[in-house]
Design a protein around this motif. Sequence first.
Motif, PDB file in Angstrom:
ATOM      1  N   ILE A  19      51.762  33.675  66.166  1.00 59.14           N
ATOM      2  CA  ILE A  19      53.120  32.550  66.226  1.00 59.14           C
ATOM      3  C   ILE A  19      54.043  33.359  66.154  1.00 59.14           C
ATOM      4  O   ILE A  19      54.923  33.153  67.133  1.00 59.14           O
ATOM      5  CB  ILE A  19      52.932  31.669  65.009  1.00 59.14           C
ATOM      6  CG1 ILE A  19      51.946  30.810  64.919  1.00 59.14           C
ATOM      7  CG2 ILE A  19      54.323  30.949  64.917  1.00 59.14           C
ATOM      8  CD1 ILE A  19      51.491  29.997  63.625  1.00 59.14           C
ATOM      9  N   GLY A  20      54.324  34.508  65.423  1.00 60.17           N
ATOM     10  CA  GLY A  20      55.653  35.305  65.506  1.00 60.17           C
ATOM     11  C   GLY A  20      55.737  36.077  66.816  1.00 60.17           C
ATOM     12  O   GLY A  20      56.811  36.160  67.252  1.00 60.17           O
ATOM     13  N   LEU A  21      54.581  36.342  67.494  1.00 56.06           N
ATOM     14  CA  LEU A  21      54.584  37.002  68.819  1.00 56.06           C
ATOM     15  C   LEU A  21      55.145  36.313  69.788  1.00 56.06           C
ATOM     16  O   LEU A  21      55.876  36.494  70.858  1.00 56.06           O
ATOM     17  CB  LEU A  21      53.546  37.850  69.148  1.00 56.06           C
ATOM     18  CG  LEU A  21      53.062  39.077  68.431  1.00 56.06           C
ATOM     19  CD1 LEU A  21      51.271  39.250  68.650  1.00 56.06           C
ATOM     20  CD2 LEU A  21      53.893  40.114  68.841  1.00 56.06           C
ATOM     21  N   PHE A  22      54.578  35.085  69.996  1.00 52.14           N
ATOM     22  CA  PHE A  22      54.717  34.031  70.916  1.00 52.14           C
ATOM     23  C   PHE A  22      55.867  33.118  70.983  1.00 52.14           C
ATOM     24  O   PHE A  22      56.003  32.104  71.645  1.00 52.14           O
ATOM     25  CB  PHE A  22      53.414  33.562  71.671  1.00 52.14           C
ATOM     26  CG  PHE A  22      52.463  34.608  71.788  1.00 52.14           C
ATOM     27  CD1 PHE A  22      52.727  35.225  72.937  1.00 52.14           C
ATOM     28  CD2 PHE A  22      51.282  34.751  71.150  1.00 52.14           C
ATOM     29  CE1 PHE A  22      51.675  36.206  73.217  1.00 52.14           C
ATOM     30  CE2 PHE A  22      50.250  35.591  71.446  1.00 52.14           C
ATOM     31  CZ  PHE A  22      50.706  36.563  72.669  1.00 52.14           C
ATOM     32  N   GLY A  23      56.253  33.093  69.683  1.00 54.91           N
ATOM     33  CA  GLY A  23      57.428  31.940  69.378  1.00 54.91           C
ATOM     34  C   GLY A  23      58.694  32.198  69.771  1.00 54.91           C
ATOM     35  O   GLY A  23      59.783  32.290  69.083  1.00 54.91           O
ATOM     36  N   PHE A  24      58.781  32.262  71.256  1.00 59.94           N
ATOM     37  CA  PHE A  24      60.165  32.624  71.871  1.00 59.94           C
ATOM     38  C   PHE A  24      61.089  31.331  71.431  1.00 59.94           C
ATOM     39  O   PHE A  24      60.764  30.310  71.860  1.00 59.94           O
ATOM     40  CB  PHE A  24      60.016  32.994  73.436  1.00 59.94           C
ATOM     41  CG  PHE A  24      59.106  34.125  73.766  1.00 59.94           C
ATOM     42  CD1 PHE A  24      60.013  35.293  73.654  1.00 59.94           C
ATOM     43  CD2 PHE A  24      58.000  34.072  73.932  1.00 59.94           C
ATOM     44  CE1 PHE A  24      59.230  36.541  73.995  1.00 59.94           C
ATOM     45  CE2 PHE A  24      57.161  35.213  74.337  1.00 59.94           C
ATOM     46  CZ  PHE A  24      57.773  36.585  74.180  1.00 59.94           C
ATOM     47  N   GLY A  25      62.432  31.599  71.269  1.00 58.18           N
ATOM     48  CA  GLY A  25      63.325  30.514  71.179  1.00 58.18           C
ATOM     49  C   GLY A  25      63.629  30.131  69.649  1.00 58.18           C
ATOM     50  O   GLY A  25      64.331  29.468  69.483  1.00 58.18           O
ATOM     51  N   VAL A  34      52.499  26.746  65.570  1.00 53.05           N
ATOM     52  CA  VAL A  34      52.193  26.604  64.125  1.00 53.05           C
ATOM     53  C   VAL A  34      51.066  25.533  64.084  1.00 53.05           C
ATOM     54  O   VAL A  34      49.905  25.620  63.601  1.00 53.05           O
ATOM     55  CB  VAL A  34      53.150  26.277  63.248  1.00 53.05           C
ATOM     56  CG1 VAL A  34      52.890  26.000  61.843  1.00 53.05           C
ATOM     57  CG2 VAL A  34      54.161  27.456  62.815  1.00 53.05           C
ATOM     58  N   GLN A  35      51.224  24.298  64.801  1.00 49.77           N
ATOM     59  CA  GLN A  35      50.595  23.092  64.837  1.00 49.77           C
ATOM     60  C   GLN A  35      49.018  23.664  65.452  1.00 49.77           C
ATOM     61  O   GLN A  35      48.134  23.223  64.867  1.00 49.77           O
ATOM     62  CB  GLN A  35      50.927  22.106  65.696  1.00 49.77           C
ATOM     63  CG  GLN A  35      50.074  20.853  65.545  1.00 49.77           C
ATOM     64  CD  GLN A  35      50.672  19.576  66.502  1.00 49.77           C
ATOM     65  OE1 GLN A  35      51.101  19.942  67.530  1.00 49.77           O
ATOM     66  NE2 GLN A  35      50.301  18.290  66.139  1.00 49.77           N
ATOM     67  N   HIS A  41      43.297  24.990  66.120  1.00 50.10           N
ATOM     68  CA  HIS A  41      42.467  26.176  65.966  1.00 50.10           C
ATOM     69  C   HIS A  41      41.495  26.232  64.595  1.00 50.10           C
ATOM     70  O   HIS A  41      40.451  26.531  64.901  1.00 50.10           O
ATOM     71  CB  HIS A  41      43.218  27.463  66.492  1.00 50.10           C
ATOM     72  CG  HIS A  41      42.494  28.596  66.674  1.00 50.10           C
ATOM     73  ND1 HIS A  41      41.673  28.819  67.846  1.00 50.10           N
ATOM     74  CD2 HIS A  41      42.312  29.839  65.869  1.00 50.10           C
ATOM     75  CE1 HIS A  41      40.912  30.101  67.407  1.00 50.10           C
ATOM     76  NE2 HIS A  41      41.474  30.604  66.389  1.00 50.10           N
ATOM     77  N   HIS A  42      42.091  26.523  63.584  1.00 52.62           N
ATOM     78  CA  HIS A  42      41.713  26.580  62.387  1.00 52.62           C
ATOM     79  C   HIS A  42      41.178  25.669  61.684  1.00 52.62           C
ATOM     80  O   HIS A  42      40.279  25.554  60.498  1.00 52.62           O
ATOM     81  CB  HIS A  42      42.396  27.640  61.578  1.00 52.62           C
ATOM     82  CG  HIS A  42      42.708  29.140  62.056  1.00 52.62           C
ATOM     83  ND1 HIS A  42      41.614  29.905  62.219  1.00 52.62           N
ATOM     84  CD2 HIS A  42      43.637  29.678  62.827  1.00 52.62           C
ATOM     85  CE1 HIS A  42      42.147  31.052  62.737  1.00 52.62           C
ATOM     86  NE2 HIS A  42      43.274  30.854  62.949  1.00 52.62           N
ATOM     87  N   ALA A  43      41.798  24.228  61.858  1.00 50.07           N
ATOM     88  CA  ALA A  43      41.573  23.141  61.144  1.00 50.07           C
ATOM     89  C   ALA A  43      41.659  23.288  59.718  1.00 50.07           C
ATOM     90  O   ALA A  43      41.139  22.594  58.731  1.00 50.07           O
ATOM     91  CB  ALA A  43      40.041  22.696  61.536  1.00 50.07           C
ATOM     92  N   TRP A  44      42.936  23.954  59.204  1.00 45.06           N
ATOM     93  CA  TRP A  44      43.172  24.164  57.844  1.00 45.06           C
ATOM     94  C   TRP A  44      43.811  22.943  57.501  1.00 45.06           C
ATOM     95  O   TRP A  44      43.839  22.640  56.038  1.00 45.06           O
ATOM     96  CB  TRP A  44      44.083  25.573  57.750  1.00 45.06           C
ATOM     97  CG  TRP A  44      43.317  26.686  57.819  1.00 45.06           C
ATOM     98  CD1 TRP A  44      42.132  26.914  57.387  1.00 45.06           C
ATOM     99  CD2 TRP A  44      43.951  28.084  58.389  1.00 45.06           C
ATOM    100  NE1 TRP A  44      41.823  28.476  57.769  1.00 45.06           N
ATOM    101  CE2 TRP A  44      43.054  28.813  58.313  1.00 45.06           C
ATOM    102  CE3 TRP A  44      45.226  28.396  58.637  1.00 45.06           C
ATOM    103  CZ2 TRP A  44      43.143  30.333  58.682  1.00 45.06           C
ATOM    104  CZ3 TRP A  44      45.557  29.600  59.316  1.00 45.06           C
ATOM    105  CH2 TRP A  44      44.501  30.428  59.183  1.00 45.06           C
TER     106      TRP A  44
END
Length: 194
Positions: A19-25, A34-35, A41-44
Amino acid sequence: MTPHAKAPLGALFWAFTRIGLFGFGGGPSMIPLVQQEVVKHHAWLSDEEFADILAIANTLPGPIATKMPGYIGFRLAGTLGCAVAVGAVILPMIVAMIVLLTTLNRYRDMAWIRGMGQAVVPVVMVMMGQLTLDFWNKSRLALGWIISLVMAAAAGGLIYLAGVHPGLIIGALLAVALLCPLPKGRAKHEETNP
């Protein structure tokens, strides 16, 4: 909110690192990421739990880019999970900021550098549109399309025309939901018949 299995710290770290790597903007563009990680993906968390966390995070002060990972990490793995999730989401941002700002400063007059910044905007717009559509569908199923449309129009009018801060509107809606909860029979009917 229903309890979920605790997330392994390693999986939590890599999920929020992505999320930190691809969270441009910044924060708003990270919300769909995050969702994607914690719900799809993980269903947490369930979609409803994610929506509740997003609503609460919007009412609290500070950047949403750290509030959501902090709360989700705490919920899934306690205090250490909070520290891991926040650290994982900000570490790539710090490294990327140092590298990119150094590069941008050196090559800022080149056309391809300007184009990179402009190319990210439509991608973020599509991601935010998808998140809006997801929330519209959830709201429509829970409240009906007329009430959802009236609430969206009223919120939009208060925010854009009257200049009311979105956090105040979300806080007021949360207070109403706490003071006037859905009747138990209706809540069970909606859970079984979405």
